[in-house]
Design a protein around this motif. Structure first.
Motif, PDB file in Angstrom:
ATOM      1  N   ALA A   1      -1.820   0.626  16.021  1.00 49.37           N
ATOM      2  CA  ALA A   1      -1.201   0.671  14.692  1.00 49.37           C
ATOM      3  C   ALA A   1      -2.218   1.041  13.619  1.00 49.37           C
ATOM      4  O   ALA A   1      -1.928   1.845  12.721  1.00 49.37           O
ATOM      5  N   LEU A   2      -3.412   0.468  13.671  1.00 48.77           N
ATOM      6  CA  LEU A   2      -4.443   0.797  12.682  1.00 48.77           C
ATOM      7  C   LEU A   2      -4.886   2.253  12.805  1.00 48.77           C
ATOM      8  O   LEU A   2      -5.124   2.934  11.796  1.00 48.77           O
TER       9      LEU A   2
ATOM     10  N   ARG B   1      -7.682   8.762   2.840  1.00 48.21           N
ATOM     11  CA  ARG B   1      -8.882   7.933   2.844  1.00 48.21           C
ATOM     12  C   ARG B   1      -8.696   6.655   2.028  1.00 48.21           C
ATOM     13  O   ARG B   1      -9.185   5.590   2.412  1.00 48.21           O
ATOM     14  N   ARG B   2      -7.998   6.747   0.932  1.00 54.45           N
ATOM     15  CA  ARG B   2      -7.795   5.554   0.106  1.00 54.45           C
ATOM     16  C   ARG B   2      -7.008   4.490   0.857  1.00 54.45           C
ATOM     17  O   ARG B   2      -7.375   3.304   0.839  1.00 54.45           O
ATOM     18  N   ARG B   3      -5.940   4.903   1.535  1.00 55.76           N
ATOM     19  CA  ARG B   3      -5.155   3.932   2.303  1.00 55.76           C
ATOM     20  C   ARG B   3      -5.968   3.355   3.454  1.00 55.76           C
ATOM     21  O   ARG B   3      -5.854   2.166   3.781  1.00 55.76           O
ATOM     22  N   THR B   4      -6.793   4.183   4.068  1.00 54.29           N
ATOM     23  CA  THR B   4      -7.647   3.684   5.149  1.00 54.29           C
ATOM     24  C   THR B   4      -8.606   2.615   4.637  1.00 54.29           C
ATOM     25  O   THR B   4      -8.823   1.587   5.305  1.00 54.29           O
ATOM     26  N   LEU B   5      -9.189   2.845   3.468  1.00 56.05           N
ATOM     27  CA  LEU B   5     -10.126   1.859   2.914  1.00 56.05           C
ATOM     28  C   LEU B   5      -9.435   0.537   2.611  1.00 56.05           C
ATOM     29  O   LEU B   5      -9.947  -0.546   2.963  1.00 56.05           O
ATOM     30  N   TRP B   6      -8.291   0.587   1.977  1.00 57.21           N
ATOM     31  CA  TRP B   6      -7.574  -0.643   1.664  1.00 57.21           C
ATOM     32  C   TRP B   6      -7.121  -1.356   2.935  1.00 57.21           C
ATOM     33  O   TRP B   6      -7.201  -2.599   3.030  1.00 57.21           O
TER      34      TRP B   6
ATOM     35  N   TRP C   1     -14.242  -5.275  14.445  1.00 55.60           N
ATOM     36  CA  TRP C   1     -13.412  -4.533  15.398  1.00 55.60           C
ATOM     37  C   TRP C   1     -12.208  -3.840  14.764  1.00 55.60           C
ATOM     38  O   TRP C   1     -11.810  -2.760  15.229  1.00 55.60           O
ATOM     39  N   PRO C   2     -11.538  -4.379  13.700  1.00 53.83           N
ATOM     40  CA  PRO C   2     -10.423  -3.607  13.113  1.00 53.83           C
ATOM     41  C   PRO C   2     -10.862  -2.291  12.465  1.00 53.83           C
ATOM     42  O   PRO C   2     -10.047  -1.389  12.277  1.00 53.83           O
ATOM     43  N   LEU C   3     -12.149  -2.223  12.122  1.00 54.46           N
ATOM     44  CA  LEU C   3     -12.628  -1.005  11.472  1.00 54.46           C
ATOM     45  C   LEU C   3     -12.807   0.146  12.456  1.00 54.46           C
ATOM     46  O   LEU C   3     -12.808   1.312  12.047  1.00 54.46           O
ATOM     47  N   VAL C   4     -12.976  -0.181  13.748  1.00 54.89           N
ATOM     48  CA  VAL C   4     -13.226   0.867  14.745  1.00 54.89           C
ATOM     49  C   VAL C   4     -12.045   1.828  14.861  1.00 54.89           C
ATOM     50  O   VAL C   4     -12.209   3.057  14.767  1.00 54.89           O
ATOM     51  N   PRO C   5     -10.796   1.335  15.094  1.00 59.93           N
ATOM     52  CA  PRO C   5      -9.678   2.304  15.166  1.00 59.93           C
ATOM     53  C   PRO C   5      -9.433   3.033  13.850  1.00 59.93           C
ATOM     54  O   PRO C   5      -9.003   4.199  13.853  1.00 59.93           O
ATOM     55  N   LEU C   6      -9.721   2.365  12.732  1.00 57.80           N
ATOM     56  CA  LEU C   6      -9.561   3.044  11.449  1.00 57.80           C
ATOM     57  C   LEU C   6     -10.555   4.199  11.307  1.00 57.80           C
ATOM     58  O   LEU C   6     -10.189   5.284  10.845  1.00 57.80           O
ATOM     59  N   LEU C   7     -11.799   3.956  11.702  1.00 51.23           N
ATOM     60  CA  LEU C   7     -12.793   5.031  11.637  1.00 51.23           C
ATOM     61  C   LEU C   7     -12.443   6.166  12.591  1.00 51.23           C
ATOM     62  O   LEU C   7     -12.615   7.344  12.257  1.00 51.23           O
TER      63      LEU C   7
END
Length: 391
Positions: free
Chosen positions: A97-98, A107-112, A145-151
């Motif tokens: 999902a992430l 990018r803005r939505r990804t950061l938030w 770990w939640p940042l990994v799929p976002l990146l």
């Protein structure tokens, strides 16, 4: 099969079929972790399976509602942790999902999303603590770990945008090449039309005048008639030669015929004088050489001006002068025809062709009736910075 080919095949599926395939794969791996029990704990209970069902059902809508789906799967993952069931694959639904949030957003939505997801993960880690049977990682590590799929999603989205931009640039470049090719074709058509007009207008006019002279002198002066008809034949041969050279550019092979030069003005004047019009030609300095494009343009201007004299003015005398300087060539043709309203660009293509030729070299052209009678054409052709092509 490589990963790229597999991904391409998945993207080729209908959106709903692709989402169901992703849900099936995620459900298979996550269910295998849900079913695992640690000694003394009953973890695969009804609540655990219910949270799995909710997560998988939400993933079906991940393309249409990525942020709400991320919230639902994240809440289910937090529910597992708070319920005491911590596994390596239980966070797989929220990872998907992430990733979707980042790859389909900006990018803005990804950061938030990353900020909220990292905060929630760290808070859950603090609440659960470190259980002996179900150890929870350090809060700082759990926030990572939640940042990994976002990146990963951000990287994939950026790559797609770059590829789309490259494709758009290539398409724009191709369109620009097509426009440039069409522009060159239009220019060549105009050039060919201009050449044909100059050749036919001059030659036909001269032949008509010479044929009239021959007809009038046929009985009283056979020699004059013979010379006029000889000139008609010579003019026709010259016209055919020039037409072949001009039309050869429409074939696959390029024309190798030389462009007309100022040295050929004497022949041009001779043909006009054979029709009964006296032409005085003056070149100053005599024999000066100019770039080929300048000489060809000057020749065509003199040719068209003399043709107009024969066709329109009824003049008996024409003065043509070419005066050269270090930077320009000035051309002036004046006839002594009777006063008339004068010619304009609307009277035919000859003056239009003159203007196009002169403007193509960055020069100036003026024409109009002379007070007291006659017509004057005056052109200035720059001789510096001009290429050697044919106008």
């Amino acid at each position: 099969m490589t990963f790229d080919r597999l991904a391409a095949r998945v993207r080729a599926l209908p959106p709903l079929a692709a989402d169901l395939a992703v849900v099936a794969v995620v459900g298979l791996f996550t269910a295998s972790d849900v079913a695992v029990n640690d000694p003394g704990y009953r973890q695969d209970d009804a609540l655990t399976w219910a949270l799995l069902a909710v997560s998988l059902a939400a993933l079906v809508f991940r393309r249409r509602r990525p942020v709400p789906v991320a919230c639902v799967t994240g809440a289910a993952c937090a529910g597992w942790a708070l319920h005491g069931h911590i596994g390596e694959l239980l966070n797989l639904p929220v990872i998907v999902a992430l990733y979707t949030v980042a790859v389909l957003g900006d990018r803005r939505r990804t950061l938030w999303t990353g900020l909220v997801a990292a905060t929630v993960s760290g808070v859950v880690a603090l609440i659960v603590g470190r259980d002996v049977v179900n150890p929870q990682g350090l809060p700082v590590l759990e926030m990572v770990w939640p940042l990994v799929p976002l990146l990963l999603g951000e990287a994939v989205r950026t790559r797609r945008e770059l590829l789309a931009e490259y494709a758009a640039r290539a398409e724009r470049a191709e369109e620009e090449r097509e426009r440039e090719a069409a522009r060159r074709v239009r220019q060549e058509r105009v050039r060919v039309a201009r050449e044909i007009h100059d050749i036919l207008a001059h030659t036909v006019s001269a032949m008509t005048v010479q044929a009239g002279v021959a007809l009038d002198a046929l009985d009283t002066a056979p020699e004059v008639s013979r010379r006029a008809m000889t000139q008609v034949r010579a003019s026709g041969k010259e016209a055919v030669r020039e037409l072949r050279a001009t039309l050869s550019v429409l074939r696959e092979t390029e024309s190798t015929a030389p462009a007309p030069r100022l040295d050929q003005l004497a022949e041009l004047v001779e043909g006009i004088q054979a029709g009964g019009v006296r032409v005085v030609l003056r070149r100053d300095p005599s024999g000066a050489a100019y770039p080929a494009v300048v000489e060809a343009t000057a020749y065509r201007i003199v040719q068209e001006a003399l043709t107009n004299v024969v066709k329109h003015s009824g003049a008996g005398r024409v003065a043509a002068s070419l005066t050269g300087t270090d930077t320009a060539l000035q051309i002036e043709i004046v006839d002594d025809g009777p006063a008339s309203p004068g010619l304009s660009a609307a009277d035919g293509f000859g003056l239009i062709g003159m203007r196009e030729r002169v403007l193509a070299l960055g020069g100036t052209l003026a024409y109009g009736p002379v007070p007291g009678g006659g017509f004057r054409v005056h052109a200035v052709l720059p001789t510096e910075g001009t290429t050697g092509g044919t106008p």
